[in-house]
Design an enzyme around this catalytic site. Structure first.
Site, short mmCIF file in Angstrom:
data_model
loop_
_atom_site.label_atom_id
_atom_site.label_comp_id
_atom_site.label_asym_id
_atom_site.label_seq_id
_atom_site.Cartn_x
_atom_site.Cartn_y
_atom_site.Cartn_z
N ARG A 24 43.99 39.24 54.51
CA ARG A 24 44.75 39.01 54.10
C ARG A 24 44.99 37.69 53.56
NH1 ARG A 24 47.40 43.02 56.95
NH2 ARG A 24 46.30 44.16 59.18
N ASP A 80 53.67 46.01 51.99
CA ASP A 80 52.93 45.58 51.18
C ASP A 80 53.12 46.56 50.85
OD1 ASP A 80 52.06 47.14 53.07
OD2 ASP A 80 50.37 45.81 53.90
N PHE A 126 41.88 51.33 46.56
CA PHE A 126 42.23 50.47 47.60
C PHE A 126 42.39 49.21 47.36
CE2 PHE A 126 41.67 48.92 52.08
CZ PHE A 126 42.60 49.48 52.68
N VAL A 127 42.90 48.18 47.67
CA VAL A 127 42.79 46.61 47.48
C VAL A 127 43.63 45.86 48.33
CG1 VAL A 127 43.96 47.31 45.07
CG2 VAL A 127 45.39 46.92 47.02
N LYS A 135 52.10 52.58 44.97
CA LYS A 135 50.50 53.50 44.21
C LYS A 135 51.46 54.87 44.36
CE LYS A 135 46.48 51.71 47.36
NZ LYS A 135 46.01 52.12 47.90
N ASP A 155 52.22 54.20 49.56
CA ASP A 155 50.84 54.66 49.64
C ASP A 155 51.23 56.08 49.27
OD1 ASP A 155 48.17 54.99 48.72
OD2 ASP A 155 47.84 55.02 50.48
N GLY A 209 50.63 43.65 57.19
CA GLY A 209 50.60 43.79 55.54
C GLY A 209 52.04 42.67 54.92
N ASP A 228 45.20 44.46 54.11
CA ASP A 228 43.48 43.76 54.84
C ASP A 228 42.47 44.77 53.67
OD1 ASP A 228 45.42 45.59 56.94
OD2 ASP A 228 43.55 45.74 57.57
P1 IMP Z 1 51.00 54.18 53.73
O1 IMP Z 1 51.76 55.41 54.76
O2 IMP Z 1 50.00 55.48 53.53
O3 IMP Z 1 52.09 54.69 52.37
O4 IMP Z 1 50.75 53.32 54.10
C1 IMP Z 1 51.45 52.62 54.35
C2 IMP Z 1 49.80 51.13 54.68
O5 IMP Z 1 48.87 51.21 54.93
C3 IMP Z 1 50.56 50.29 53.73
O6 IMP Z 1 51.54 49.03 54.85
C4 IMP Z 1 49.32 49.17 54.26
O7 IMP Z 1 49.37 48.25 55.26
C5 IMP Z 1 48.34 49.88 53.93
N1 IMP Z 1 47.80 50.41 53.28
C6 IMP Z 1 47.83 51.41 52.22
N2 IMP Z 1 47.11 51.34 50.77
C7 IMP Z 1 46.37 50.23 50.55
C8 IMP Z 1 45.73 49.74 49.94
O8 IMP Z 1 44.86 49.72 49.30
N3 IMP Z 1 44.74 47.99 51.14
C9 IMP Z 1 45.18 47.76 52.13
N4 IMP Z 1 46.22 48.75 52.93
C10 IMP Z 1 47.19 49.43 52.41
MG MG Z 2 51.35 48.03 56.58
#
Ligand code: IMP
Ligand code: MG
Length: 184
Positions: free
Chosen positions: A169, A104, A156-157, A135, A107, A48, A163
Site C-alpha cells: 500500500r 481506490d 491486478f495492481v 477497470k 473493479d 484502500g 494492496d
Molecule cells: P469491486 O467490489 O470488485 O469493485 O472491488 C473493489 C475493491 O476491490 C477495491 O476497493 C479494492 O480494495 C479491491 N481491488 C479491486 N481491484 C484491485 C486491484 O487491482 N488491486 C488491488 N485491489 C483491488
Molecule cells: Mg478497497
C-alpha cells in the site's frame, strides 16, 4: 535528489507518482466545479482509499465533512469474493447531504454498489462516486463512477493505497507485481 528505486517485487510501474499527483489536482478542480459552494460529505472507503483521499481532500475547494466506511471483499487473493461485508459503517447522518463516496478502484463495482444501496436508504440530496482507478472491463453492476482518475486494463495492481494481501500500500506509484508474487 536521487531517483527512488522501484520495489524488487514490481514487474512494471503503470502510473508514476508525478502523473498521479497531476491527475488528482485536476480531479479536485473538476469536483470543485461540480459542487460549487455546496457542502459535501466525503465518505472514504477504507483501507484502500487512504493515500488517494489524503492527496485529494486538501485540494477540494468546497466545504466538506469527512467520514469513512470499512468494506471487505477480497481476503488475500486477487479476485473479488463477491461477498461484500461492511464491517464499519459511517457515523454522520446523510439525509439531505451531498455525498461523495471515494474509493481506490472501481473493479466489479460490487463494493460501491453495496455501499450506495445502503446510503440511499438515508436519502442523501445527491450521491456521487470518485475513484482513483477504473477497470471498466470487469464491471458486473449497473453503476458508473462519476469522477475517475485513470482508466486501466484488467490487471491486478498495487501501490498508492492498493494492496495485495495488505502489502505494497505504501508504494508511491501504481504497479503490477511479478507473476511469482501473486502465485506465492
Ligand atoms: P469491486 O467490489 O470488485 O469493485 O472491488 C473493489 C475493491 O476491490 C477495491 O476497493 C479494492 O480494495 C479491491 N481491488 C479491486 N481491484 C484491485 C486491484 O487491482 N488491486 C488491488 N485491489 C483491488
Ligand atoms: Mg478497497
Amino acid at each position: 535528489m536521487t531517483t527512488p528505486r522501484v520495489h524488487p517485487d514490481v514487474e512494471r510501474v503503470l502510473i508514476t507518482e508525478a502523473r498521479i499527483h497531476r491527475r488528482i489536482a485536476a480531479l479536485a478542480r473538476d469536483i470543485g466545479k461540480h459542487y460549487g459552494d455546496a457542502e459535501v460529505t466525503v465518505i472514504t472507503v477504507l483501507n484502500g482509499s487512504m493515500v488517494f483521499l489524503g492527496e485529494l481532500l486538501h485540494r477540494l475547494p468546497m466545504p466538506t465533512r469527512l467520514d469513512s466506511v470499512v468494506a471487505r471483499s477480497y481476503g488475500a487473493g486477487t479476485k473479488s469474493s463477491g461477498r461484500i461485508r461492511i464491517s464499519r459503517q459511517w457515523q454522520l447522518p446523510l439525509k439531505g447531504q451531498h455525498v461523495l463516496l471515494v474509493d481506490d478502484i472501481f473493479d466489479t463495482g460490487l463494493t460501491l454498489k453495496r455501499i450506495c444501496d445502503h446510503m440511499r436508504r438515508e436519502h442523501p440530496a445527491s450521491l456521487r462516486l470518485c475513484v482513483l482507478l477504473d477497470k471498466p472491463t470487469r464491471r458486473v453492476v449497473d453503476l458508473q463512477p462519476d469522477f475517475v482518475g485513470f482508466t486501466i486494463p484488467d490487471q491486478f495492481v498495487v501501490g498508492y493505497g492498493l494492496d495485495f494481501a495488505e502489502r505494497y500500500r505504501n508504494l508511491p506509484y501504481i504497479a503490477v507485481l511479478k507473476p511469482q508474487i501473486y502465485r506465492a
